[in-house]
Design a protein around this motif. Structure first.
Motif, PDB file in Angstrom:
ATOM      1  N   THR A 192       8.733  46.850   1.674  1.00 35.80           N
ATOM      2  CA  THR A 192       9.185  46.645   0.295  1.00 35.80           C
ATOM      3  C   THR A 192      10.421  47.467  -0.024  1.00 35.80           C
TER       4      THR A 192
ATOM      5  N   GLN B 229       8.972  34.254   2.840  1.00 32.48           N
ATOM      6  CA  GLN B 229       8.422  34.190   1.499  1.00 32.48           C
ATOM      7  C   GLN B 229       8.532  35.503   0.751  1.00 32.48           C
ATOM      8  N   MET B 230       8.387  36.620   1.461  1.00 28.22           N
ATOM      9  CA  MET B 230       8.523  37.912   0.783  1.00 28.22           C
ATOM     10  C   MET B 230       9.926  38.070   0.204  1.00 28.22           C
TER      11      MET B 230
ATOM     12  N   VAL C 108      13.515  45.996   1.761  1.00 26.82           N
ATOM     13  CA  VAL C 108      13.910  44.722   1.148  1.00 26.82           C
ATOM     14  C   VAL C 108      14.623  44.975  -0.176  1.00 26.82           C
TER      15      VAL C 108
ATOM     16  N   GLN D 228      -0.340  40.793   7.092  1.00 33.16           N
ATOM     17  CA  GLN D 228       0.868  40.397   6.364  1.00 33.16           C
ATOM     18  C   GLN D 228       1.037  41.252   5.116  1.00 33.16           C
ATOM     19  N   GLU D 229      -0.059  41.496   4.423  1.00 33.55           N
ATOM     20  CA  GLU D 229       0.000  42.311   3.204  1.00 33.55           C
ATOM     21  C   GLU D 229       0.472  43.728   3.518  1.00 33.55           C
TER      22      GLU D 229
ATOM     23  N   ARG E  42      10.356  35.796  -2.802  1.00 31.66           N
ATOM     24  CA  ARG E  42       9.646  36.293  -3.992  1.00 31.66           C
ATOM     25  C   ARG E  42      10.443  37.399  -4.676  1.00 31.66           C
ATOM     26  N   HIS E  43      11.038  38.264  -3.867  1.00 28.84           N
ATOM     27  CA  HIS E  43      11.832  39.356  -4.435  1.00 28.84           C
ATOM     28  C   HIS E  43      13.137  38.855  -5.027  1.00 28.84           C
TER      29      HIS E  43
ATOM     30  N   VAL F  64       8.464  40.182   8.358  1.00 30.37           N
ATOM     31  CA  VAL F  64       7.680  39.803   7.168  1.00 30.37           C
ATOM     32  C   VAL F  64       7.776  38.327   6.813  1.00 30.37           C
TER      33      VAL F  64
ATOM     34  N   LYS G  60       2.302  44.640   6.113  1.00 32.57           N
ATOM     35  CA  LYS G  60       3.714  44.575   6.498  1.00 32.57           C
ATOM     36  C   LYS G  60       4.609  44.522   5.266  1.00 32.57           C
ATOM     37  N   GLU G  61       4.223  43.726   4.288  1.00 35.46           N
ATOM     38  CA  GLU G  61       5.038  43.632   3.084  1.00 35.46           C
ATOM     39  C   GLU G  61       5.086  44.971   2.362  1.00 35.46           C
TER      40      GLU G  61
END
Length: 225
Positions: free
Chosen positions: A100, A130-131, A103, A92-93, A134-135, A127, A95-96
């Motif tokens: 980034t 939540q990602m 997004v 997951q990390e 958060r952004h 992703v 992928k984010e």
């Protein structure tokens, strides 16, 4: 370009395993080439995101999906080129980290533009929610407000649905990310906003989240009582 993206997206599955994995990997371009293909595709596609014709909209959606697959494939190939062996999957990390830039690019577009939602719709399955939240913590609130504009109402609905479907698939039982903004919007003294919520948001919630309407009614009664 569309066919090339389809082939490269299919190669992502090869790197994750499968009967024809090795054959497909042998046909893959290098990570740098894929990165350049993805960047070029995005550059060519971006000006067409606001096209009103449904056929063009469907094509842009399909190509965004392939571009996101290409982003993952590029990262996996770079690891293969670095000497890693066997079946590979991105955490997951990772992928984010991969998404980034996309997004950030999507969220930089104003909420009343279709491009914002069409790109985010393609990113959500990769992703998760939540990602994005958060952004942009106010993403759902701005999405609901944008539904007042009929020209983007359907795109907003599709993004909301994509996020709800991801929630269901991941087993997330915390619905506050959408329930609180929806409740706040319903309580506003804005008849046009409430009308757009009835046309777009509420039917989507009723379809994808069992019990959502009863929960919203109960919350509204609590606010009024």
């Amino acid at each position: 370009m569309m066919e090339a993206l389809r082939r490269k997206a299919a190669d992502l599955k090869a790197l994750e395993g499968g009967k024809e994995a090795e054959e497909r990997v042998q046909r893959c371009a290098g990570a740098q080439e894929l990165k350049e293909i993805g960047a070029l595709a995005l550059t060519l596609l971006w000006p067409h995101c606001e096209d009103p014709f449904q056929g063009i909209a469907d094509q842009t959606k399909a190509m965004f999906t392939n571009i996101t697959a290409l982003q993952e494939l590029t990262r996996l190939l770079s690891r293969r080129e670095a000497g890693e062996k066997g079946q590979m999957k991105l955490s997951q990390e990772e992928k984010e980290g991969v998404f980034t830039e996309l997004v950030t690019m999507a969220l930089a577009v104003k909420p009343h533009r279709k491009a914002r939602y069409r790109l985010l719709i393609a990113i959500v399955p990769r992703v998760g929610n939540q990602m994005l939240l958060r952004h942009e913590p106010a993403l759902i609130a701005s999405l609901l407000e944008a539904m007042r504009d009929q020209s983007v109402g359907t795109c907003c609905t599709l993004l909301l649905e994509a996020m709800l479907l991801h929630d269901a698939a991941s087993g997330n039982a915390d619905h506050t990310w959408w329930s609180e903004p929806v409740l706040a919007a319903l309580l506003k003294a804005d008849a046009r906003l409430r009308h757009s919520l009835c046309n777009y948001a509420l039917p989507t919630l009723a379809k994808n989240v069992p019990g959502s309407m009863a929960a919203l009614v109960k919350a509204l009664q609590g606010e009024s009582g």
